[in-house]
Scaffold this motif. Structure first.
Motif, PDB file in Angstrom:
ATOM      1  N   MET A  54       0.907  -1.193   0.159  1.00  0.00           N
ATOM      2  CA  MET A  54      -0.035   0.123  -0.267  1.00  0.00           C
ATOM      3  C   MET A  54       0.710   1.123   0.001  1.00  0.00           C
ATOM      4  N   PRO A  55       0.597   2.020  -1.073  1.00  0.00           N
ATOM      5  CA  PRO A  55       1.347   3.398  -1.233  1.00  0.00           C
ATOM      6  C   PRO A  55       1.405   4.242   0.019  1.00  0.00           C
ATOM      7  N   GLN A  56       2.115   5.244   0.589  1.00  0.00           N
ATOM      8  CA  GLN A  56       1.799   6.279   1.445  1.00  0.00           C
ATOM      9  C   GLN A  56       1.401   7.143   1.264  1.00  0.00           C
ATOM     10  N   ASP A  57       0.355   7.662   1.332  1.00  0.00           N
ATOM     11  CA  ASP A  57       0.460   9.244   1.884  1.00  0.00           C
ATOM     12  C   ASP A  57       1.041  10.336   1.580  1.00  0.00           C
ATOM     13  N   MET A  58       1.690  10.537   0.841  1.00  0.00           N
ATOM     14  CA  MET A  58       2.013  11.781   0.656  1.00  0.00           C
ATOM     15  C   MET A  58       1.874  13.291   0.086  1.00  0.00           C
ATOM     16  N   PRO A  59       2.494  14.671   0.875  1.00  0.00           N
ATOM     17  CA  PRO A  59       2.089  15.673   0.190  1.00  0.00           C
ATOM     18  C   PRO A  59       1.816  15.828  -1.347  1.00  0.00           C
ATOM     19  N   PRO A  60       0.950  16.627  -1.686  1.00  0.00           N
ATOM     20  CA  PRO A  60       1.076  17.141  -2.562  1.00  0.00           C
ATOM     21  C   PRO A  60       2.015  17.745  -3.563  1.00  0.00           C
ATOM     22  N   GLN A  61       2.487  17.990  -4.800  1.00  0.00           N
ATOM     23  CA  GLN A  61       3.698  18.242  -5.270  1.00  0.00           C
ATOM     24  C   GLN A  61       3.603  20.041  -4.962  1.00  0.00           C
ATOM     25  N   GLY A  62       4.238  20.122  -4.230  1.00  0.00           N
ATOM     26  CA  GLY A  62       4.556  21.934  -4.379  1.00  0.00           C
ATOM     27  C   GLY A  62       4.119  22.040  -2.789  1.00  0.00           C
ATOM     28  N   GLY A  63       3.629  21.129  -1.857  1.00  0.00           N
ATOM     29  CA  GLY A  63       3.133  20.912  -0.851  1.00  0.00           C
ATOM     30  C   GLY A  63       1.873  21.684   0.154  1.00  0.00           C
ATOM     31  N   TYR A  64       1.530  22.233   0.917  1.00  0.00           N
ATOM     32  CA  TYR A  64       0.183  21.815   1.104  1.00  0.00           C
ATOM     33  C   TYR A  64       0.404  23.646   1.524  1.00  0.00           C
ATOM     34  N   ALA A  65      -1.423  24.270   0.668  1.00  0.00           N
ATOM     35  CA  ALA A  65      -1.679  25.642   0.599  1.00  0.00           C
ATOM     36  C   ALA A  65      -1.404  25.893   2.518  1.00  0.00           C
ATOM     37  N   PRO A  66      -0.903  26.958   2.554  1.00  0.00           N
ATOM     38  CA  PRO A  66      -0.473  27.994   4.360  1.00  0.00           C
ATOM     39  C   PRO A  66      -1.663  27.910   4.758  1.00  0.00           C
ATOM     40  N   VAL A  67      -1.669  27.274   6.090  1.00  0.00           N
ATOM     41  CA  VAL A  67      -2.523  27.653   6.925  1.00  0.00           C
ATOM     42  C   VAL A  67      -3.086  28.679   7.396  1.00  0.00           C
ATOM     43  N   GLN A  68      -4.507  29.497   7.243  1.00  0.00           N
ATOM     44  CA  GLN A  68      -5.180  31.083   7.518  1.00  0.00           C
ATOM     45  C   GLN A  68      -5.887  30.700   8.550  1.00  0.00           C
ATOM     46  N   TYR A  69      -5.220  31.922   9.765  1.00  0.00           N
ATOM     47  CA  TYR A  69      -4.496  31.335  11.554  1.00  0.00           C
ATOM     48  C   TYR A  69      -5.206  32.962  11.583  1.00  0.00           C
ATOM     49  N   LYS A  70      -5.080  34.090  10.798  1.00  0.00           N
ATOM     50  CA  LYS A  70      -5.909  35.263  11.131  1.00  0.00           C
ATOM     51  C   LYS A  70      -6.540  35.552  10.456  1.00  0.00           C
ATOM     52  N   ARG A  71      -7.623  36.561  11.232  1.00  0.00           N
ATOM     53  CA  ARG A  71      -9.117  36.699  10.802  1.00  0.00           C
ATOM     54  C   ARG A  71      -9.404  38.157   9.424  1.00  0.00           C
ATOM     55  N   ASN A  72      -9.734  37.212   8.528  1.00  0.00           N
ATOM     56  CA  ASN A  72      -9.910  38.234   7.666  1.00  0.00           C
ATOM     57  C   ASN A  72     -11.071  39.187   7.820  1.00  0.00           C
ATOM     58  N   VAL A  73     -10.380  40.059   7.826  1.00  0.00           N
ATOM     59  CA  VAL A  73     -11.626  41.537   8.505  1.00  0.00           C
ATOM     60  C   VAL A  73     -11.139  42.711   7.433  1.00  0.00           C
ATOM     61  N   PRO A  74     -12.051  42.566   6.241  1.00  0.00           N
ATOM     62  CA  PRO A  74     -11.732  44.184   5.736  1.00  0.00           C
ATOM     63  C   PRO A  74     -12.263  44.715   6.322  1.00  0.00           C
ATOM     64  N   ALA A  75     -11.148  45.381   5.808  1.00  0.00           N
ATOM     65  CA  ALA A  75     -10.981  47.106   5.760  1.00  0.00           C
ATOM     66  C   ALA A  75     -12.516  48.038   6.153  1.00  0.00           C
ATOM     67  N   ARG A  76     -12.696  48.745   7.131  1.00  0.00           N
ATOM     68  CA  ARG A  76     -13.989  49.478   6.756  1.00  0.00           C
ATOM     69  C   ARG A  76     -13.697  50.926   6.627  1.00  0.00           C
ATOM     70  N   GLY A  77     -14.835  51.543   6.013  1.00  0.00           N
ATOM     71  CA  GLY A  77     -14.400  52.973   5.819  1.00  0.00           C
ATOM     72  C   GLY A  77     -13.561  53.658   5.356  1.00  0.00           C
ATOM     73  N   PHE A  78     -13.338  55.047   5.659  1.00  0.00           N
ATOM     74  CA  PHE A  78     -12.108  55.806   4.436  1.00  0.00           C
ATOM     75  C   PHE A  78     -10.458  55.300   5.392  1.00  0.00           C
ATOM     76  N   ARG A  79      -9.853  55.951   3.969  1.00  0.00           N
ATOM     77  CA  ARG A  79      -8.515  55.996   4.667  1.00  0.00           C
ATOM     78  C   ARG A  79      -7.981  56.917   5.465  1.00  0.00           C
ATOM     79  N   PRO A  80      -7.350  56.743   6.887  1.00  0.00           N
ATOM     80  CA  PRO A  80      -6.880  57.760   7.073  1.00  0.00           C
ATOM     81  C   PRO A  80      -6.668  59.009   7.516  1.00  0.00           C
ATOM     82  N   VAL A  81      -5.860  58.691   6.490  1.00  0.00           N
ATOM     83  CA  VAL A  81      -5.327  60.236   5.215  1.00  0.00           C
ATOM     84  C   VAL A  81      -7.086  61.046   5.139  1.00  0.00           C
ATOM     85  N   THR A  82      -7.578  60.231   4.780  1.00  0.00           N
ATOM     86  CA  THR A  82      -9.218  60.728   4.373  1.00  0.00           C
ATOM     87  C   THR A  82      -9.730  61.938   5.723  1.00  0.00           C
TER      88      THR A  82
END
Length: 119
Positions: free
Chosen positions: A1-29
């Motif tokens: 039985m062949p052993q499971d190996m990672p895909p070619q190029g590796g796994y995608a990075p694990v996203q551990y940060k929140r993906n919160v979109p920036a709200r409002g205007f830029r601070p310069v505004t």
């Protein structure tokens, strides 16, 4: 039985940060907007102070021009009182006796003194 190996190029990075979109205007505004509001406020303040000075100057000049009118009114009142006093003296004394040493009109001066002398 062949052993499971990672895909070619590796796994995608694990996203551990929140993906919160920036709200409002830029601070310069916000900074530019705040400066515009402050500039408008200083503009209104400058013109308000100028208007207050103009109103104070107008009030001073109006009072200055009213002084002769008020003085004339006070003089007429003094003369009316003087003639009323003369008429009262003539009524009380009967004849035209001279009460004063001079015929010249002297503005009466009033000195208020206490009714009882306190020690």
């Amino acid at each position: 039985m062949p052993q499971d190996m990672p895909p070619q190029g590796g796994y995608a990075p694990v996203q551990y940060k929140r993906n919160v979109p920036a709200r409002g205007f830029r601070p310069v505004t916000y900074l530019v907007g705040m400066h515009l509001v402050m500039a408008y406020g200083y503009y209104k303040l400058f013109h308000g102070v100028r208007e207050q000075h103009e109103l104070a100057r107008e009030k001073m000049w109006s009072r200055l021009h009213l002084v002769p009118l008020l003085q004339a009114e006070e003089d007429r009142d003094q003369v009316r009182r003087h003639f009323a006093d003369k008429a009262r003296e003539k009524e009380l004394l009967g004849s035209e006796q001279k009460v004063y040493n001079s015929d010249r009109f002297i503005r009466p001066t009033f000195v208020y003194t206490p009714s009882q002398v306190t020690q």
